[in-house]
Design a protein around this motif. Structure first.
Motif, PDB file in Angstrom:
ATOM      1  N   GLY A   1       0.816  -1.207   0.000  1.00  0.00           N
ATOM      2  CA  GLY A   1       0.000   0.000   0.000  1.00  0.00           C
ATOM      3  C   GLY A   1       0.849   1.255   0.000  1.00  0.00           C
ATOM      4  N   THR A   2       0.576   2.138  -0.948  1.00  0.00           N
ATOM      5  CA  THR A   2       1.395   3.343  -1.105  1.00  0.00           C
ATOM      6  C   THR A   2       1.200   4.338   0.024  1.00  0.00           C
ATOM      7  OG1 THR A   2       1.343   3.109  -3.518  1.00  0.00           O
ATOM      8  CG2 THR A   2       1.922   5.271  -2.637  1.00  0.00           C
ATOM      9  N   THR A   3      -0.047   4.652   0.345  1.00  0.00           N
ATOM     10  CA  THR A   3      -0.322   5.707   1.323  1.00  0.00           C
ATOM     11  C   THR A   3       0.290   5.406   2.679  1.00  0.00           C
ATOM     12  OG1 THR A   3      -2.398   6.260   0.194  1.00  0.00           O
ATOM     13  CG2 THR A   3      -2.137   7.028   2.467  1.00  0.00           C
ATOM     14  N   ALA A   4       0.064   4.195   3.170  1.00  0.00           N
ATOM     15  CA  ALA A   4       0.601   3.820   4.485  1.00  0.00           C
ATOM     16  C   ALA A   4       2.120   3.770   4.472  1.00  0.00           C
ATOM     17  CB  ALA A   4       0.029   2.470   4.910  1.00  0.00           C
ATOM     18  N   THR A   5       2.685   3.295   3.367  1.00  0.00           N
ATOM     19  CA  THR A   5       4.147   3.186   3.282  1.00  0.00           C
ATOM     20  C   THR A   5       4.799   4.561   3.254  1.00  0.00           C
ATOM     21  OG1 THR A   5       3.987   1.073   2.107  1.00  0.00           O
ATOM     22  CG2 THR A   5       6.057   2.277   1.929  1.00  0.00           C
ATOM     23  N   VAL A   6       4.215   5.485   2.488  1.00  0.00           N
ATOM     24  CA  VAL A   6       4.758   6.846   2.420  1.00  0.00           C
ATOM     25  C   VAL A   6       4.701   7.503   3.799  1.00  0.00           C
ATOM     26  CG1 VAL A   6       4.374   9.162   1.481  1.00  0.00           C
ATOM     27  CG2 VAL A   6       4.303   7.172  -0.027  1.00  0.00           C
ATOM     28  N   ALA A   7       3.587   7.320   4.489  1.00  0.00           N
ATOM     29  CA  ALA A   7       3.441   7.903   5.825  1.00  0.00           C
ATOM     30  C   ALA A   7       4.480   7.337   6.784  1.00  0.00           C
ATOM     31  CB  ALA A   7       2.035   7.656   6.357  1.00  0.00           C
ATOM     32  N   LEU A   8       4.701   6.022   6.703  1.00  0.00           N
ATOM     33  CA  LEU A   8       5.682   5.377   7.568  1.00  0.00           C
ATOM     34  C   LEU A   8       7.086   5.890   7.276  1.00  0.00           C
ATOM     35  CD1 LEU A   8       6.625   3.180   9.577  1.00  0.00           C
ATOM     36  CD2 LEU A   8       6.635   1.572   7.658  1.00  0.00           C
ATOM     37  N   CYS A   9       7.433   5.963   6.001  1.00  0.00           N
ATOM     38  CA  CYS A   9       8.787   6.375   5.640  1.00  0.00           C
ATOM     39  C   CYS A   9       9.032   7.853   5.919  1.00  0.00           C
ATOM     40  CB  CYS A   9       9.065   6.059   4.171  1.00  0.00           C
ATOM     41  SG  CYS A   9       9.252   4.290   3.848  1.00  0.00           S
ATOM     42  N   PHE A  10       7.987   8.676   5.900  1.00  0.00           N
ATOM     43  CA  PHE A  10       8.127  10.091   6.249  1.00  0.00           C
ATOM     44  C   PHE A  10       8.331  10.257   7.757  1.00  0.00           C
ATOM     45  CE2 PHE A  10       6.629  14.238   7.569  1.00  0.00           C
ATOM     46  CZ  PHE A  10       7.222  15.092   6.644  1.00  0.00           C
ATOM     47  N   GLY A  11       7.468   9.619   8.549  1.00  0.00           N
ATOM     48  CA  GLY A  11       7.497   9.833   9.990  1.00  0.00           C
ATOM     49  C   GLY A  11       8.318   8.853  10.790  1.00  0.00           C
ATOM     50  N   GLY A  12       8.536   7.642  10.232  1.00  0.00           N
ATOM     51  CA  GLY A  12       9.284   6.629  10.949  1.00  0.00           C
ATOM     52  C   GLY A  12       8.467   5.924  12.008  1.00  0.00           C
TER      53      GLY A  12
END
Length: 298
Positions: free
Chosen positions: A53-64
């Motif tokens: 999933g793109t949205t969740a992955t981007v959020a994770l990689c941005f915030g850690g």
């Protein structure tokens, strides 16, 4: 060694290579520079995310995470080939690795030493791309995603005057990691080399829509050895037939067979390859010369 690109220069380099770029809000100031230096840089590191999933992955990689603060990379490369920028500066992606590997990358050595120590900070020296994949060896790598990964890597190499030898996988940096899994880094570097041999693509008219290549990106040498069943194989076979290199009694069809390999060997010999170089297993240069029309399915 090189000075890291500015945010504007990074975006321009990616788009000039034909990459679809999405700038995540706040990415230009999202970094870990207060924890250590960022640069000089020596290369690009490729990872898989172990997420979907793109949205969740981007959020994770941005915030850690609570145990690993973000950004966790500079860009997330989605299944559709879109590159989502999430960090600009030092990022928590490489961690500690082998100084001998860093020296080999800096020298652009084709043969990397096997990592056997974790004595060097990689977050200082490498750009990092996290590529959406479960990393279980079963999750597929769509051709458009692999193409975007190669384009993004080539963009940084071109900007810094590096060869594809400056692109490594996390597993080549430290023995503590297995990513990226599902393709070989040697085959991936062939794709980057093929991109660098071409002129940069024109900037895209619409940065919000994925780019569709005219010709099928090289799926990697290892992909064919897995006896794939794919529309890409059919497209390749039709193209081989069109250039007079058919060894098909019937077809071609989507299932990779000995007839596909025999036909491809004819193509390699037509290009002037001999011996083991004409064994029927596709390589990046001969694939680029074949100009297989793009199909979505891999």
């Amino acid at each position: 060694m090189a000075t890291p690109l500015s945010a504007d220069a990074l975006v321009a380099a990616l788009r000039a290579e034909g990459v679809t770029v999405v700038e995540h809000p706040g990415w230009r100031t999202n970094n870990r520079n207060h924890k250590g230096s960022w640069g000089p840089v020596n290369g690009v590191m490729i990872h898989h995310t172990v997420t979907s999933g793109t949205t969740a992955t981007v959020a994770l990689c941005f915030g850690g995470r609570s145990d690993l603060p973000g950004p966790l990379c500079h860009g997330v490369i989605a299944k559709d080939g879109t590159v989502h920028l999430v960090g600009n500066g030092r990022a928590n992606h490489a961690g500690s690795g082998d100084g001998d590997v860093l020296r080999a990358v800096a020298a652009e050595s084709i043969a990397l030493p096997a990592p056997n120590q974790n004595d060097t900070d990689g977050n200082t020296r490498f750009y990092g791309f996290e590529c959406v994949n479960l990393g279980d060896g079963k999750d597929t790598w769509p051709a458009v995603q692999l193409d975007a990964m190669a384009r993004a890597s080539a963009a940084l190499c071109r900007a810094h005057g590096w060869s594809a030898a400056s692109v490594i996988g996390h597993k080549e940096w430290t023995s503590a990691k297995i990513d990226p899994r599902g393709f070989t880094m040697a085959g991936f570097r062939e794709q980057v080399t093929a991109r660098l041999a071409r002129k940069p693509a024109a900037s895209q008219a619409s940065p919000a829509s994925p780019a569709t290549p005219t010709h099928q990106p090289f799926p990697g040498a290892a992909w064919f050895r897995k006896n794939p069943r794919s529309a890409v194989v059919t497209a390749m076979g039709k193209r081989l037939t069109a250039v007079g290199c058919s060894a098909y009694a019937e077809g071609p069809g989507p299932q990779w067979t000995d007839a596909d390999r025999a036909s491809y060997a004819k193509w390699q010999r037509k290009l002037g390859y001999t011996g083991a170089s004409a064994d029927g297993w596709p390589g990046a240069k001969s694939w680029a010369a074949l100009k297989v029309p793009y199909v979505k399915e891999v």
